[in-house]
Scaffold this motif. Structure first.
Motif, PDB file in Angstrom:
ATOM      1  N   LEU A 198       0.649  -1.288  -0.078  1.00  0.00           N
ATOM      2  CA  LEU A 198       0.001   0.147   0.186  1.00  0.00           C
ATOM      3  C   LEU A 198       0.907   1.287   0.033  1.00  0.00           C
ATOM      4  O   LEU A 198       0.518   2.275  -0.796  1.00  0.00           O
ATOM      5  CB  LEU A 198      -0.987  -0.149   1.143  1.00  0.00           C
ATOM      6  N   GLU A 199       1.766   1.232   0.484  1.00  0.00           N
ATOM      7  CA  GLU A 199       2.835   2.410   0.795  1.00  0.00           C
ATOM      8  C   GLU A 199       3.494   2.657  -0.611  1.00  0.00           C
ATOM      9  O   GLU A 199       3.631   3.672  -0.927  1.00  0.00           O
ATOM     10  CB  GLU A 199       3.888   2.241   2.103  1.00  0.00           C
ATOM     11  N   LEU A 200       3.931   1.493  -1.236  1.00  0.00           N
ATOM     12  CA  LEU A 200       4.552   1.511  -2.494  1.00  0.00           C
ATOM     13  C   LEU A 200       3.304   2.050  -3.428  1.00  0.00           C
ATOM     14  O   LEU A 200       3.882   3.186  -4.449  1.00  0.00           O
ATOM     15  CB  LEU A 200       5.005   0.406  -2.922  1.00  0.00           C
ATOM     16  N   LEU A 201       2.223   1.877  -3.592  1.00  0.00           N
ATOM     17  CA  LEU A 201       1.410   2.416  -4.378  1.00  0.00           C
ATOM     18  C   LEU A 201       0.978   3.745  -4.271  1.00  0.00           C
ATOM     19  O   LEU A 201       0.788   4.552  -5.319  1.00  0.00           O
ATOM     20  CB  LEU A 201      -0.077   1.595  -4.385  1.00  0.00           C
ATOM     21  N   PRO A 245       2.047   6.342  -7.790  1.00  0.00           N
ATOM     22  CA  PRO A 245       0.500   5.947  -8.529  1.00  0.00           C
ATOM     23  C   PRO A 245       0.610   5.398  -9.802  1.00  0.00           C
ATOM     24  O   PRO A 245      -0.322   4.914 -10.097  1.00  0.00           O
ATOM     25  CB  PRO A 245       0.439   7.454  -8.272  1.00  0.00           C
ATOM     26  N   ALA A 246       1.867   5.471 -10.557  1.00  0.00           N
ATOM     27  CA  ALA A 246       1.794   4.716 -11.820  1.00  0.00           C
ATOM     28  C   ALA A 246       1.519   3.277 -11.870  1.00  0.00           C
ATOM     29  O   ALA A 246       0.951   2.584 -12.437  1.00  0.00           O
ATOM     30  CB  ALA A 246       3.061   5.095 -12.590  1.00  0.00           C
ATOM     31  N   ARG A 247       1.841   2.579 -10.755  1.00  0.00           N
ATOM     32  CA  ARG A 247       1.652   1.222 -10.519  1.00  0.00           C
ATOM     33  C   ARG A 247       0.356   1.047 -10.286  1.00  0.00           C
ATOM     34  O   ARG A 247      -0.380  -0.079 -10.628  1.00  0.00           O
ATOM     35  CB  ARG A 247       2.492   0.677  -9.152  1.00  0.00           C
ATOM     36  N   LYS A 248      -0.662   1.968 -10.228  1.00  0.00           N
ATOM     37  CA  LYS A 248      -2.199   1.646  -9.906  1.00  0.00           C
ATOM     38  C   LYS A 248      -2.742   1.506 -11.223  1.00  0.00           C
ATOM     39  O   LYS A 248      -3.453   0.263 -11.257  1.00  0.00           O
ATOM     40  CB  LYS A 248      -2.919   2.766  -9.299  1.00  0.00           C
ATOM     41  N   ARG A 249      -2.276   1.669 -12.266  1.00  0.00           N
ATOM     42  CA  ARG A 249      -2.814   1.525 -13.522  1.00  0.00           C
ATOM     43  C   ARG A 249      -2.508  -0.105 -13.872  1.00  0.00           C
ATOM     44  O   ARG A 249      -3.560  -0.821 -14.309  1.00  0.00           O
ATOM     45  CB  ARG A 249      -2.144   2.349 -14.865  1.00  0.00           C
ATOM     46  N   GLU A 250      -1.536  -0.593 -13.679  1.00  0.00           N
ATOM     47  CA  GLU A 250      -1.105  -2.188 -13.927  1.00  0.00           C
ATOM     48  C   GLU A 250      -1.923  -2.926 -12.945  1.00  0.00           C
ATOM     49  O   GLU A 250      -2.455  -4.169 -13.347  1.00  0.00           O
ATOM     50  CB  GLU A 250       0.461  -2.410 -13.576  1.00  0.00           C
TER      51      GLU A 250
END
Length: 263
Positions: free
Chosen positions: A233-236, A240-245
């Motif tokens: 969760l902290e990395l997301l 924020p670009a990881r949320k699309r994947e």
């Protein structure tokens, strides 16, 4: 007669023995040849008022070989004969394998349940979620996007590793993996789930035996069944670009817990 013969004649008349060295003395001035010549057998004592010149024939003697005397020099060390010792074979020592102490990993995990899914989530702060924590709010958003209840149920206390601060118990990575898998497997046996979410790298590593390359992928783990690996969760929140994947992967995986829609 010459002066030396006269001197010897006077000494003999006074019964004074004459001593001469037969070898060269250390640090002595070189002797004169006439001193080493033996006196004649018959040397008449003649004392005259006027000196009379006497010519003496040179006496030829065999050369005297004088032994060489070693004179120690200041600071010189005595010569020692080197004695060669036979080379001994090296002793064979049994090599013991070195034990490399691996420090125990440190993490905190919380097991939750939302609908037909169980969630093993990394606690970013090491403490249980609070309702206003940004990480918990993001988790609720993920559950709503997946079509699951956004108020997950706690399943037991958080798992904190290492278990003991002191002691000789093995708390390395392998011990952590075995403990986490056995803990989650026991809870899933009580309440089976359609899919286990592994949120965060510690959950993926010590429950799903994966790594950061397992993000957004499905894993089959013996004893735990179907698992879905998610970034922490902290990395997301930081990237924020990881949320699309993540959203794209969720569309493929959500069929595991969603009932098929009939037209």
């Amino acid at each position: 007669m010459n002066a030396e013969l006269r001197r010897r004649a006077y000494l003999d008349a006074m019964q004074v023995a004459t001593w001469l060295p037969r070898t060269e003395l250390p640090f002595a001035a070189p002797s004169r040849a006439e001193l080493l010549a033996p006196p004649p057998a018959e040397a008449p004592l003649a004392i005259v008022s006027e000196p009379v010149a006497v010519v003496a024939e040179p006496v030829r003697e065999a050369p005297v070989v004088r032994p060489k005397i070693e004179i120690p020099r200041p600071g010189a060390q005595p010569r020692q004969t080197a004695v060669e010792t036979p080379a001994t074979e090296p002793e064979l020592v049994e090599e013991k394998p070195l034990r490399v102490s691996v420090p125990p990993p440190r993490f905190s995990l919380q097991l939750l349940r939302a609908g037909d899914c169980a969630l093993l989530v990394e606690l970013p702060t090491g403490q249980p979620f609070q309702s206003r924590d940004p990480a918990y709010i993001l988790l609720k958003d993920l559950l709503r996007a997946a079509g699951l209840p956004d108020s997950p149920q706690l399943l037991g206390e958080p798992v904190r590793w290492p278990l003991l601060v002191r002691g000789n118990m093995d708390q390395g990575p392998q011990a952590a993996l075995e403990f986490v898998q056995s803990f989650v497997a026991a809870r899933l046996e009580e309440q089976p789930s359609a899919c286990l979410w592994l949120v965060g790298l510690p959950a993926i590593r010590f429950a799903g035996e994966g790594d950061e390359h397992s993000y957004n992928r499905e894993l089959q783990v013996e004893g735990l069944g179907a698992c879905w690996a998610l970034p922490g969760l902290e990395l997301l929140m930081e990237e924020p670009a990881r949320k699309r994947e993540l959203w794209q992967a969720m569309r493929r995986v959500r069929q595991r817990w969603s009932a098929p829609v009939h037209s």
